[in-house]
Design a protein around this motif. Structure first.
Motif, PDB file in Angstrom:
ATOM      1  N   SER A  98       0.837  -1.197   0.000  1.00 12.89           N
ATOM      2  CA  SER A  98       0.000   0.000   0.000  1.00 12.89           C
ATOM      3  C   SER A  98       0.870   1.243   0.000  1.00 12.89           C
ATOM      4  O   SER A  98       1.880   1.310   0.697  1.00 12.89           O
ATOM      5  N   LYS A  99       0.463   2.218  -0.790  1.00 14.95           N
ATOM      6  CA  LYS A  99       1.168   3.492  -0.788  1.00 14.95           C
ATOM      7  C   LYS A  99       0.248   4.589  -1.294  1.00 14.95           C
ATOM      8  O   LYS A  99      -0.738   4.332  -1.978  1.00 14.95           O
ATOM      9  N   ARG A 100       0.589   5.792  -0.901  1.00 15.97           N
ATOM     10  CA  ARG A 100      -0.127   6.988  -1.356  1.00 15.97           C
ATOM     11  C   ARG A 100       0.917   7.901  -1.978  1.00 15.97           C
ATOM     12  O   ARG A 100       1.939   8.190  -1.367  1.00 15.97           O
ATOM     13  N   VAL A 101       0.674   8.359  -3.198  1.00 12.50           N
ATOM     14  CA  VAL A 101       1.590   9.269  -3.884  1.00 12.50           C
ATOM     15  C   VAL A 101       0.823  10.552  -4.164  1.00 12.50           C
ATOM     16  O   VAL A 101      -0.249  10.526  -4.777  1.00 12.50           O
ATOM     17  N   VAL A 102       1.373  11.672  -3.695  1.00 12.81           N
ATOM     18  CA  VAL A 102       0.720  12.972  -3.837  1.00 12.81           C
ATOM     19  C   VAL A 102       1.726  13.954  -4.422  1.00 12.81           C
ATOM     20  O   VAL A 102       2.906  13.937  -4.057  1.00 12.81           O
ATOM     21  N   THR A 103       1.264  14.810  -5.317  1.00 11.90           N
ATOM     22  CA  THR A 103       2.100  15.873  -5.856  1.00 11.90           C
ATOM     23  C   THR A 103       1.779  17.160  -5.107  1.00 11.90           C
ATOM     24  O   THR A 103       0.611  17.512  -4.933  1.00 11.90           O
ATOM     25  N   VAL A 104       2.817  17.837  -4.631  1.00 10.36           N
ATOM     26  CA  VAL A 104       2.650  19.144  -3.992  1.00 10.36           C
ATOM     27  C   VAL A 104       3.394  20.173  -4.841  1.00 10.36           C
ATOM     28  O   VAL A 104       4.328  19.823  -5.570  1.00 10.36           O
ATOM     29  N   PRO A 105       2.994  21.451  -4.772  1.00 14.13           N
ATOM     30  CA  PRO A 105       3.554  22.449  -5.684  1.00 14.13           C
ATOM     31  C   PRO A 105       4.978  22.906  -5.349  1.00 14.13           C
ATOM     32  O   PRO A 105       5.580  23.636  -6.133  1.00 14.13           O
ATOM     33  N   ASP A 106       5.512  22.471  -4.243  1.00 13.85           N
ATOM     34  CA  ASP A 106       6.814  22.964  -3.805  1.00 13.85           C
ATOM     35  C   ASP A 106       7.963  22.239  -4.508  1.00 13.85           C
ATOM     36  O   ASP A 106       7.846  21.071  -4.863  1.00 13.85           O
ATOM     37  N   ALA A 107       9.082  22.938  -4.664  1.00 15.23           N
ATOM     38  CA  ALA A 107      10.247  22.349  -5.326  1.00 15.23           C
ATOM     39  C   ALA A 107      11.052  21.460  -4.387  1.00 15.23           C
ATOM     40  O   ALA A 107      11.698  20.515  -4.840  1.00 15.23           O
ATOM     41  N   THR A 108      11.013  21.760  -3.087  1.00 12.64           N
ATOM     42  CA  THR A 108      11.818  21.006  -2.126  1.00 12.64           C
ATOM     43  C   THR A 108      11.016  20.710  -0.865  1.00 12.64           C
ATOM     44  O   THR A 108       9.992  21.348  -0.592  1.00 12.64           O
ATOM     45  N   VAL A 109      11.520  19.789  -0.067  1.00 14.72           N
ATOM     46  CA  VAL A 109      10.910  19.484   1.228  1.00 14.72           C
ATOM     47  C   VAL A 109      10.951  20.719   2.118  1.00 14.72           C
ATOM     48  O   VAL A 109       9.974  21.037   2.803  1.00 14.72           O
TER      49      VAL A 109
END
Length: 86
Positions: A14-25
């Motif tokens: 199981s995994k969740r993959v999400v895209t966030v608008p930021d370039a870095t952590v």
């Protein structure tokens, strides 16, 4: 940037993959630094709970820490934050 959360409670892979608008952590943490409800913000940003992640934001708020200026600043806070808000 992609956020990937894995867990084994439902299925072995199981995994969740999400895209966030930021370039870095660091950018992501800096954007969320001032939110009033870190748990709700993380839930909305990452599509669900991420165990203990809100404790970093809560610790920073409790200690009145400024936004981290570098990855080293963020790493120091993450290393000291109690997992799960304890």
């Amino acid at each position: 940037m992609f956020f990937v959360c894995r867990w084994r409670e439902e299925l072995p892979f199981s995994k969740r993959v999400v895209t966030v608008p930021d370039a870095t952590v660091l950018d992501w943490f800096r954007r969320g630094w001032e939110h009033d409800d870190p748990h709700a913000w993380i839930d909305g940003e990452l599509g669900g709970d991420v165990y203990g992640l809100e404790s970093i934001f809560e610790e920073a708020r409790k200690r009145h820490l400024p936004r981290p200026a570098s990855v080293d600043d963020l790493r120091a806070l993450v290393d000291r934050a109690p997992v799960g808000g304890g």
